[in-house]
Structure formats: structure tokens, C-alpha cells
Write a protein that holds these residues in place. Sequence first.
Motif, PDB file in Angstrom:
ATOM      1  N   UNK A 158      -4.578  -4.971   2.439  1.00 14.24           N
ATOM      2  CA  UNK A 158      -4.152  -3.762   1.727  1.00 14.24           C
ATOM      3  C   UNK A 158      -5.277  -2.728   1.632  1.00 14.24           C
ATOM      4  N   UNK A 159      -6.520  -3.178   1.516  1.00 12.76           N
ATOM      5  CA  UNK A 159      -7.655  -2.260   1.417  1.00 12.76           C
ATOM      6  C   UNK A 159      -7.828  -1.442   2.695  1.00 12.76           C
ATOM      7  N   UNK A 160      -7.225  -1.889   3.806  1.00  6.50           N
ATOM      8  CA  UNK A 160      -7.269  -1.107   5.039  1.00  6.50           C
ATOM      9  C   UNK A 160      -6.132  -0.094   5.084  1.00  6.50           C
ATOM     10  N   UNK A 161      -4.993  -0.496   4.556  1.00  3.38           N
ATOM     11  CA  UNK A 161      -3.818   0.378   4.629  1.00  3.38           C
ATOM     12  C   UNK A 161      -3.812   1.428   3.527  1.00  3.38           C
ATOM     13  N   UNK A 162      -4.236   1.018   2.326  1.00  5.11           N
ATOM     14  CA  UNK A 162      -4.108   1.930   1.181  1.00  5.11           C
ATOM     15  C   UNK A 162      -4.806   3.270   1.414  1.00  5.11           C
ATOM     16  N   UNK A 163      -6.101   3.271   1.821  1.00  2.00           N
ATOM     17  CA  UNK A 163      -6.735   4.573   2.051  1.00  2.00           C
ATOM     18  C   UNK A 163      -6.041   5.385   3.141  1.00  2.00           C
ATOM     19  N   UNK A 164      -5.530   4.702   4.168  1.00  2.00           N
ATOM     20  CA  UNK A 164      -4.830   5.430   5.230  1.00  2.00           C
ATOM     21  C   UNK A 164      -3.568   6.102   4.693  1.00  2.00           C
ATOM     22  N   UNK A 165      -2.785   5.339   3.924  1.00  2.00           N
ATOM     23  CA  UNK A 165      -1.571   5.929   3.352  1.00  2.00           C
ATOM     24  C   UNK A 165      -1.924   7.067   2.394  1.00  2.00           C
ATOM     25  N   UNK A 166      -3.003   6.861   1.646  1.00  2.00           N
ATOM     26  CA  UNK A 166      -3.408   7.884   0.683  1.00  2.00           C
ATOM     27  C   UNK A 166      -3.794   9.176   1.415  1.00  2.00           C
ATOM     28  N   UNK A 167      -4.556   9.036   2.491  1.00  2.00           N
ATOM     29  CA  UNK A 167      -4.978  10.217   3.248  1.00  2.00           C
ATOM     30  C   UNK A 167      -3.780  10.864   3.931  1.00  2.00           C
ATOM     31  N   UNK A 168      -2.858  10.045   4.413  1.00  2.00           N
ATOM     32  CA  UNK A 168      -1.634  10.603   4.997  1.00  2.00           C
ATOM     33  C   UNK A 168      -0.866  11.370   3.917  1.00  2.00           C
ATOM     34  N   UNK A 169      -0.826  10.792   2.711  1.00  2.00           N
ATOM     35  CA  UNK A 169      -0.169  11.480   1.600  1.00  2.00           C
ATOM     36  C   UNK A 169      -0.834  12.807   1.292  1.00  2.00           C
ATOM     37  N   UNK A 218       0.834  -1.204   0.000  1.00  2.00           N
ATOM     38  CA  UNK A 218       0.000   0.000   0.000  1.00  2.00           C
ATOM     39  C   UNK A 218       0.865   1.249   0.000  1.00  2.00           C
ATOM     40  N   UNK A 219       1.901   1.219   0.825  1.00  2.00           N
ATOM     41  CA  UNK A 219       2.794   2.380   0.898  1.00  2.00           C
ATOM     42  C   UNK A 219       3.477   2.608  -0.446  1.00  2.00           C
ATOM     43  N   UNK A 220       3.963   1.512  -1.033  1.00  2.00           N
ATOM     44  CA  UNK A 220       4.639   1.642  -2.328  1.00  2.00           C
ATOM     45  C   UNK A 220       3.667   2.179  -3.374  1.00  2.00           C
ATOM     46  N   UNK A 221       2.419   1.678  -3.346  1.00  2.00           N
ATOM     47  CA  UNK A 221       1.421   2.143  -4.325  1.00  2.00           C
ATOM     48  C   UNK A 221       1.228   3.648  -4.221  1.00  2.00           C
ATOM     49  N   UNK A 222       1.118   4.151  -2.984  1.00  2.00           N
ATOM     50  CA  UNK A 222       0.884   5.588  -2.805  1.00  2.00           C
ATOM     51  C   UNK A 222       2.095   6.393  -3.265  1.00  2.00           C
TER      52      UNK A 222
END
Lengths: 132, 333
Positions: free
Chosen positions: B204-215, B8-12
Motif C-alpha cells: 500500500x505504501x507504493x500505491x497510496x502516494x501514486x493515487x494521491x498524486x494522481x488525485x 490505497x485507492x479507497x483511502x484517497x
Amino acid sequence: MNDKNKIITGLVIFFLVVLFPFWFNLIFGAADASTAPEPELTEKAEKAETCVAETEHMRTEHMQILDQWRDTVVRDGQRIYVAENGKEYDPSLSNTCMDCHSNKEKFCDRCHNYASVNPYCWDCHTYPEETE
Amino acid sequence: MNVAYLYSLIAVVVLGLIAYAGVEAAGLDVLFGVVIPYLALIVFLIGFANKVLDWTKSAVPFKIPTTFGQQKSLDWIKHNRFDSPYTTGQVVIRMLLEILLLRSLFKNTRVGFGKGQRIAYKWVVWLWLFAILFHYSFFVVVLRHLRFFAEPVPFFVSFLEKIDGMFQILLPNLFLSGVLLLGGALLLLLRRVLLPKLVYISKPADYFPLFLIIGIAVTGLMMRYLDKVDVVRVKELAMGLATLQPGIPEGGISGLFYVHLFFVSILVAYIPFSKIMHMGGVFLSPTRNLANNTRAKRHVNPWNYPVKTHTYEEYEEDFRDKMKEAGIPVEKE
């Protein structure tokens, strides 16, 4: 009993809220709101040609410079500011900035109002028109 | 490292780099500044409506409110009105408390050993605290962004800015909500990274939005406090989008802004397909929005279609003669 109507009503209300910018600007907005108002330069400012820094730098960093000026003057008692180009200035909002840019309404306020920025400079400082 | 949050982090990060390179190197300002935001909005609207309309079709065969208190019973038994609502009014209040105060998160408990080997349940407030911090600061941040999308700026936006920046720290004035949003999102992420039980159930569906919002929060804060962008040009672009006269303002805006905008576009387009749909789902969750009055009122699945029945009387009507012949007793002669 079927909740479909209630749900669709809720959905429509939600979409109206989400699309607020579109209808708000259509009803209340000015026609040319997507072009920013140009800050107007006084004769004195135009003659001076350069500010204490490059225009592009001033556009984004002027508040930072003022913040530093306040600290150096008020806390360190340093009353000379040496600009990048070597020129010396008196670090003062009222005496230096507003000496050239004496037209607060047509210079400062135009962009500030457009971007909804409400600086508290003038909580303490007076501006030229007011002192007259 | 756990692949779920690593990917997830890498995706963001990759998404951010795509936007940055796309604008700074390839000059795709129009794509990232106009086309993608509009596409994201369209995907959001259609996807959201589609999801909710799909939900309207799901059957509700039983009343299944989850209750946390005594249901309405005899007069001398005290009824817990908001934890076991009986009327629609009580349900509305329960829903409001849930949506505005995230009450079910407030009831979070942790199981562990108390004295000796006794099982004990401990009340744990952290999830609720982080969540309410996160949700409300995100809400304020979104509302504050209307200063870019509305001209004249509506009064409530100026009012919010005044409260949000009341401490007058830094220049430009520090908005508390932005920092709280980043803090809240980071705390929610840390929960999912540090607690083994949560890592186990996280995808990943839990982490991805979090990383995206952090971004989004990080790029937003950077644009305001560190590597400043020209807000006037940002507003020009935003107003162009809002008045349907899109364009890239003269002089251009730095790549950082487009990273922010791209992250937001991705998030907006991703909402209908992700867990963030809980913003609509919370209103439609039968465990919350149904009254616990099954003892008083019969619940009929509103989505029931008329079932074709064939009663015994009709059956007898069809076969009476044959039944008589075979000597089977009939009810009607």
C-alpha cells in the motif's frame, strides 16, 4: 572526518528553497498582496449593469466564452450571440467586450497580472487606448 | 482485485470526500484552507529534519559504492570515471547524473529466455521514461504554483509558463506539464498494477502516494479546464498563507479546490514518513556518494567512537609478577 556539517548545510539550503514564498514576499512583496486588486468598471459598464452573463460566471468562464466566440465567428461565420437572458450581442472582443470595458489596464490586466495570466488576445487584437 | 491498491485507492477517495463534505456541507473552510496546510508544513519540516538528522547518525563502516564500470587501476587499464568514481569530483558528477537524469533507472533490465533456453537480459527503458516524465513535470508544476504564492510573480515562473503553454491549445492555455504529470503518474501506476512481478513486491505504501498524486493532478486539471475555480480568490488564499495573514477570501472557493489543497497537505505531511523521502535519501545513499578508492585510501567509519583497548603490554604490566611466579615467559623483565 564527519559529514554532519555537510548534511546540515544541505538541509538548511533545502529548507530555504522550500520556504521561498515566505521570505520572498517578506523582502519583495507588497504589503496587501493577500487582497486581490479590484477590476475597475467604466461608467458605461456600470450603467449596463449586466455583462453577457452573470458576474460570478464571467469571473471563471470569460475565456471560454471568448474561445467559443472566436470559433463561431471565424469558422462558422455566425455573428450573433444570444446570451442566457435572451439579449443579442455581436460576438467580438474589440467591439463588444472592450466597448464597455475599454480600460484594459484597470480591468483586464489587474487580475491577469495578479494571477500571472498572460492571454494572447492582444497579440492580434488592439485595445482602445492603443488605437487613439 | 489486489487489496494493496484497492485500499490505497479507497483511502484517497475517502480523503477527497472528507475535504469536499467538510467544506461544502460543514463549512470548515478555515480548517481545510488554513489550519491543515500550516500543520502539514510544520509536520513536513520537523519530520524531514528529524529523518535526515537520524540518517547522519548511521554508521558507514565500509565503503560500499555500487559500481558499473572498471575501477581506477593500472595506467593502461581504462578507468570508467563516472561509473566507478575515484575522486570527490567524479563522485559529484556521478551524483548529478543520478539526480538529474535518474541514470540508475536507465540501466533497468529484464531477464527472460533468449534463443532456445538461453537466459537473456534485455534493456528495458520504460521505467526510466515514465519516471523522468513524472519527476520533471511534477517539478515544473510545483514551480509554476509559485504564481499563487509570490507577488510579484518571479520572472522564472512567467518564463516557465510561457514554455509550458507554448502550443496555445485551449483556453485557458493548456500547460503541458500538468497533463504529462497525470500521464506519468498513471503509467507508473499501470506498471505496478499490470506486471505480476511488480504487484508481488508492491505494498500500500507504493500505491497510496501514486493515487494521491494522481488525485492532486486530476483535481488540479479539473479546476483549470473543467469545473473552473476563481484563480484570483485562490491566489488571495495562498498569499494569505505565504504572508502569514491567513484568511478565507470573500465569496469563498469551490469544494474542489479544498479537495486539491487537502490532498497536497496530506502528501506534504506524509513525505517524511514515506518512500518519497528518497528526495533527501538519494543524496545520502552510500552506494552512490562514496568514491571507489578503497585500494588507495583506508576508510575509517567516521562515526567510530574511541574504543577502550587493553594491549598485551598493558596486560603483562598488570600481571608480570604472577606470570613469573607461574613460570610463564614474559617479554619484558
